[in-house]
Design a protein around this motif. Structure first.
Motif, mmCIF file in Angstrom:
data_model
loop_
_atom_site.group_PDB
_atom_site.id
_atom_site.type_symbol
_atom_site.label_atom_id
_atom_site.label_comp_id
_atom_site.label_asym_id
_atom_site.label_seq_id
_atom_site.Cartn_x
_atom_site.Cartn_y
_atom_site.Cartn_z
ATOM 1 N N GLN A 229 0.837 -1.194 0.000
ATOM 2 C CA GLN A 229 0.000 0.000 0.000
ATOM 3 C C GLN A 229 0.874 1.247 0.000
ATOM 4 O OE1 GLN A 229 -3.232 -0.303 -0.235
ATOM 5 N NE2 GLN A 229 -3.689 -2.365 0.497
ATOM 6 N N GLY A 230 0.384 2.335 -0.577
ATOM 7 C CA GLY A 230 1.154 3.567 -0.590
ATOM 8 C C GLY A 230 0.267 4.786 -0.692
ATOM 9 N N ASN A 231 0.867 5.899 -1.055
ATOM 10 C CA ASN A 231 0.155 7.160 -1.198
ATOM 11 C C ASN A 231 -0.703 7.120 -2.457
ATOM 12 O OD1 ASN A 231 -0.708 9.813 -1.031
ATOM 13 N ND2 ASN A 231 1.190 10.639 -1.910
ATOM 14 N N GLU A 232 -1.996 6.869 -2.282
ATOM 15 C CA GLU A 232 -2.964 6.756 -3.386
ATOM 16 C C GLU A 232 -2.621 5.610 -4.328
ATOM 17 O OE1 GLU A 232 -4.997 10.955 -4.112
ATOM 18 O OE2 GLU A 232 -2.865 11.048 -4.614
ATOM 19 N N VAL A 233 -1.984 4.592 -3.787
ATOM 20 C CA VAL A 233 -1.725 3.344 -4.509
ATOM 21 C C VAL A 233 -2.192 2.201 -3.626
ATOM 22 C CG1 VAL A 233 0.023 1.793 -5.476
ATOM 23 C CG2 VAL A 233 0.250 4.271 -5.766
ATOM 24 N N ARG A 234 -2.952 1.289 -4.195
ATOM 25 C CA ARG A 234 -3.425 0.140 -3.423
ATOM 26 C C ARG A 234 -3.079 -1.146 -4.145
ATOM 27 N NH1 ARG A 234 -9.199 -0.693 -5.314
ATOM 28 N NH2 ARG A 234 -9.669 1.057 -6.691
ATOM 29 N N ILE A 235 -3.159 -2.230 -3.409
ATOM 30 C CA ILE A 235 -2.811 -3.538 -3.951
ATOM 31 C C ILE A 235 -4.004 -4.467 -3.804
ATOM 32 C CG2 ILE A 235 -1.783 -4.191 -1.727
ATOM 33 C CD1 ILE A 235 0.146 -5.996 -3.215
ATOM 34 N N LEU A 236 -4.292 -5.214 -4.858
ATOM 35 C CA LEU A 236 -5.336 -6.227 -4.828
ATOM 36 C C LEU A 236 -4.657 -7.587 -4.787
ATOM 37 C CD1 LEU A 236 -7.578 -4.829 -7.734
ATOM 38 C CD2 LEU A 236 -7.676 -4.217 -5.302
ATOM 39 N N LEU A 237 -4.915 -8.362 -3.728
ATOM 40 C CA LEU A 237 -4.353 -9.706 -3.620
ATOM 41 C C LEU A 237 -5.415 -10.722 -4.003
ATOM 42 C CD1 LEU A 237 -2.213 -9.634 -0.342
ATOM 43 C CD2 LEU A 237 -1.476 -9.324 -2.713
ATOM 44 N N ILE A 238 -5.111 -11.534 -4.986
ATOM 45 C CA ILE A 238 -6.075 -12.494 -5.531
ATOM 46 C C ILE A 238 -5.528 -13.898 -5.323
ATOM 47 C CG2 ILE A 238 -7.227 -13.276 -7.638
ATOM 48 C CD1 ILE A 238 -6.831 -10.284 -8.605
ATOM 49 N N THR A 239 -6.250 -14.710 -4.560
ATOM 50 C CA THR A 239 -5.798 -16.073 -4.260
ATOM 51 C C THR A 239 -6.815 -17.133 -4.659
ATOM 52 O OG1 THR A 239 -6.656 -15.863 -1.988
ATOM 53 C CG2 THR A 239 -4.344 -15.291 -2.346
ATOM 54 N N GLU A 240 -8.028 -16.715 -5.051
ATOM 55 C CA GLU A 240 -9.047 -17.695 -5.444
ATOM 56 C C GLU A 240 -8.685 -18.313 -6.799
ATOM 57 O OE1 GLU A 240 -9.564 -14.518 -4.908
ATOM 58 O OE2 GLU A 240 -10.868 -14.285 -3.141
ATOM 59 N N GLY B 136 -0.757 -16.874 -5.513
ATOM 60 C CA GLY B 136 -1.688 -15.794 -5.775
ATOM 61 C C GLY B 136 -1.123 -14.773 -6.734
ATOM 62 N N ILE B 137 -1.926 -13.760 -7.008
ATOM 63 C CA ILE B 137 -1.550 -12.686 -7.921
ATOM 64 C C ILE B 137 -1.849 -11.356 -7.246
ATOM 65 C CG2 ILE B 137 -2.109 -11.547 -10.119
ATOM 66 C CD1 ILE B 137 -2.592 -14.329 -11.294
ATOM 67 N N ALA B 138 -0.902 -10.434 -7.358
ATOM 68 C CA ALA B 138 -1.077 -9.084 -6.824
ATOM 69 C C ALA B 138 -1.219 -8.110 -7.988
ATOM 70 C CB ALA B 138 0.108 -8.692 -5.945
ATOM 71 N N VAL B 139 -2.189 -7.226 -7.895
ATOM 72 C CA VAL B 139 -2.375 -6.172 -8.889
ATOM 73 C C VAL B 139 -2.248 -4.834 -8.183
ATOM 74 C CG1 VAL B 139 -3.863 -5.177 -10.654
ATOM 75 C CG2 VAL B 139 -3.927 -7.647 -10.229
ATOM 76 N N PHE B 140 -1.367 -3.977 -8.687
ATOM 77 C CA PHE B 140 -1.161 -2.652 -8.108
ATOM 78 C C PHE B 140 -1.962 -1.631 -8.917
ATOM 79 C CE2 PHE B 140 2.338 -5.186 -6.721
ATOM 80 C CZ PHE B 140 2.683 -4.703 -5.466
ATOM 81 N N VAL B 141 -2.705 -0.789 -8.210
ATOM 82 C CA VAL B 141 -3.578 0.201 -8.842
ATOM 83 C C VAL B 141 -3.357 1.552 -8.173
ATOM 84 C CG1 VAL B 141 -5.951 0.837 -9.403
ATOM 85 C CG2 VAL B 141 -5.311 -1.592 -9.249
ATOM 86 N N ILE C 72 -7.811 -16.558 -10.452
ATOM 87 C CA ILE C 72 -6.468 -16.710 -11.013
ATOM 88 C C ILE C 72 -6.547 -17.260 -12.435
ATOM 89 C CG2 ILE C 72 -4.328 -18.046 -10.806
ATOM 90 C CD1 ILE C 72 -4.556 -17.735 -7.762
ATOM 91 N N GLU C 73 -7.449 -18.199 -12.670
ATOM 92 C CA GLU C 73 -7.636 -18.735 -14.024
ATOM 93 C C GLU C 73 -8.131 -17.648 -14.974
ATOM 94 O OE1 GLU C 73 -7.151 -21.761 -15.597
ATOM 95 O OE2 GLU C 73 -5.974 -22.287 -13.827
ATOM 96 N N ASN C 74 -9.002 -16.786 -14.481
ATOM 97 C CA ASN C 74 -9.483 -15.687 -15.325
ATOM 98 C C ASN C 74 -8.346 -14.736 -15.692
ATOM 99 O OD1 ASN C 74 -12.107 -16.652 -15.205
ATOM 100 N ND2 ASN C 74 -12.683 -15.373 -13.466
ATOM 101 N N ILE C 75 -7.481 -14.447 -14.720
ATOM 102 C CA ILE C 75 -6.339 -13.574 -15.005
ATOM 103 C C ILE C 75 -5.379 -14.252 -15.974
ATOM 104 C CG2 ILE C 75 -4.312 -12.475 -13.967
ATOM 105 C CD1 ILE C 75 -6.035 -11.879 -11.522
ATOM 106 N N LEU C 76 -5.228 -15.564 -15.853
ATOM 107 C CA LEU C 76 -4.416 -16.304 -16.818
ATOM 108 C C LEU C 76 -4.908 -16.064 -18.242
ATOM 109 C CD1 LEU C 76 -2.414 -18.426 -17.855
ATOM 110 C CD2 LEU C 76 -4.019 -20.202 -17.089
ATOM 111 N N GLU C 77 -6.222 -16.023 -18.439
ATOM 112 C CA GLU C 77 -6.759 -15.776 -19.776
ATOM 113 C C GLU C 77 -6.341 -14.404 -20.295
ATOM 114 O OE1 GLU C 77 -8.386 -17.836 -21.861
ATOM 115 O OE2 GLU C 77 -7.813 -19.331 -20.353
#
Length: 368
Positions: A183-194, A281-286, A198-203
């Motif tokens: 986490q940061g200044n107006e930056v967040r992280i999405l942690l995906i473990t389901e 899992g997969i982390a996405v930074f936004v 994860i299969e959807n992100i693989l696509e």
């Protein structure tokens, strides 16, 4: 005209003979490479942590151990009495994969975070400021008490591990530690473990990789940053070491032939499927704002995440195809449920083996 069978047999014989030669040559270079790895990925001895000039140069060295796109090390450093500035090295940009220099500024943020973490261990408190006039990240350094943190200690162990992991899941406590670090200044992280997500992100990764593999400019740019042999790694001290991904360590001419034969969209997609399915899992930074200052902040968040992961014995690697392909990025954002915000980075994480390490250019080559 030669038959296809005779062509294949001839190429096999040529490759086999060249491989035998390459293996012999590699043994002669491996020792020098191992020495360079030890010299690169190390902590500063305690007796060198007092001289002001030595401290500044060592802080720059720690900064260069950060992640950068294609390991281009796309940064330059300016040292003054009470600050160190990090500036983009435009000669090392990658326009095919990084159309708007997003990854370049993320890389500057990664270097800034390493520098700030290292500063604590040298009795300095660092504050980062972004100057949009000359795209400079200025780290103001003030005296402070010495703090040797887990993140600082992890700097020489951190690496992007582009191999299969072992499939183990992470504890809730470790996931919480990674989330807090990212986490940061107006930056967040999405942690995906389901598994389903994860299969959807693989696509999305497969779609993005297929598009990039069909982009000649992308492929040629990527090839220019691959280092196939120990000698090439030692000479360039940048780029993507083929050996780090478990690929053969061979001379460049042979590596290019093998790459042209086996580097296909299908083979890469199959590899990414194994890599992703073996991850925890997969982390996405936004970030909340799509500008250079927040790209730098995203880099700082990622680097903290990577250092925290390293401290916990967890590996990570980038999966940025869904955010690099312009036509795919909005679709990926919609899937993530982040509206019109830009997903900045995609990273897989999990438990896996140590791999061969990349090198870094000497401090002298990055100072201005």
């Amino acid at each position: 005209m030669l038959s296809r069978r005779r062509i294949i047999l001839g190429l096999t014989a040529l490759t086999g003979g060249a491989m035998a030669y390459a293996i012999g040559s590699a043994h002669q270079s491996k020792s020098r490479y191992n020495d360079a790895v030890r010299d690169t990925w190390r902590h500063t001895p305690d007796n060198l942590r007092s001289d002001l000039l030595t401290v500044s140069r060592e802080l720059v060295r720690y900064a260069t151990l950060a992640a950068s796109s294609h390991n281009t090390q796309c940064w330059k450093f300016a040292i003054s009495d009470q600050s160190i500035s990090i500036l983009p090295d435009w000669k090392r940009r990658c326009p095919a994969v990084d159309h708007d220099d997003h990854h370049l500024f993320v890389s500057l943020g990664c270097a800034a975070e390493n520098l700030i973490q290292a500063a604590h261990a040298f009795g300095k408190h660092g504050v980062a400021q972004f100057d949009a006039v000359d795209d400079r990240v200025k780290i103001i350094l003030e005296p402070s008490k010495v703090i040797s943190s887990d993140l600082f200690n992890a700097i020489p162990q951190r690496q992007c591990s582009r191999v299969e992991y072992d499939g183990r899941t992470l504890s809730n406590a470790d996931l919480a530690s990674l989330e807090a670090a990212g986490q940061g200044n107006e930056v967040r992280i999405l942690l995906i473990t389901e598994k389903e997500r994860i299969e959807n992100i693989l696509e999305y990764v497969v779609q993005g990789n297929t598009a990039q593999m069909n982009d000649r400019a992308f492929v040629e740019e990527l090839k220019s940053w691959i280092r196939f042999s120990y000698d090439e790694v030692l000479s360039k001290r940048d780029g993507l070491f083929a050996g780090s991904s478990g690929n053969p360590i061979v001379p460049r001419w042979l590596g290019m032939r093998l790459l042209n034969l086996f580097f296909t969209a299908k083979s890469e997609n199959d590899k990414y499927a194994k890599h992703i399915r073996s991850s925890a899992g997969i982390a996405v930074f936004v970030s909340e704002h799509n500008d250079k200052e927040h790209w730098v902040e995203t880099g700082r968040c990622y680097e903290r995440f990577a250092l925290q992961a390293t401290a916990l014995g967890i590996k990570n690697a980038f999966l940025n195809q869904p955010v690099e392909v312009l036509s795919l990025r909005p679709q990926f954002a919609t899937y993530l449920g982040i509206g019109d915000l830009r997903p900045d980075l995609v990273v897989r994480f999990g438990y896996g083996p140590e791999t061969r390490r990349s090198l870094r250019r000497p401090v002298e080559s990055v100072l201005i």
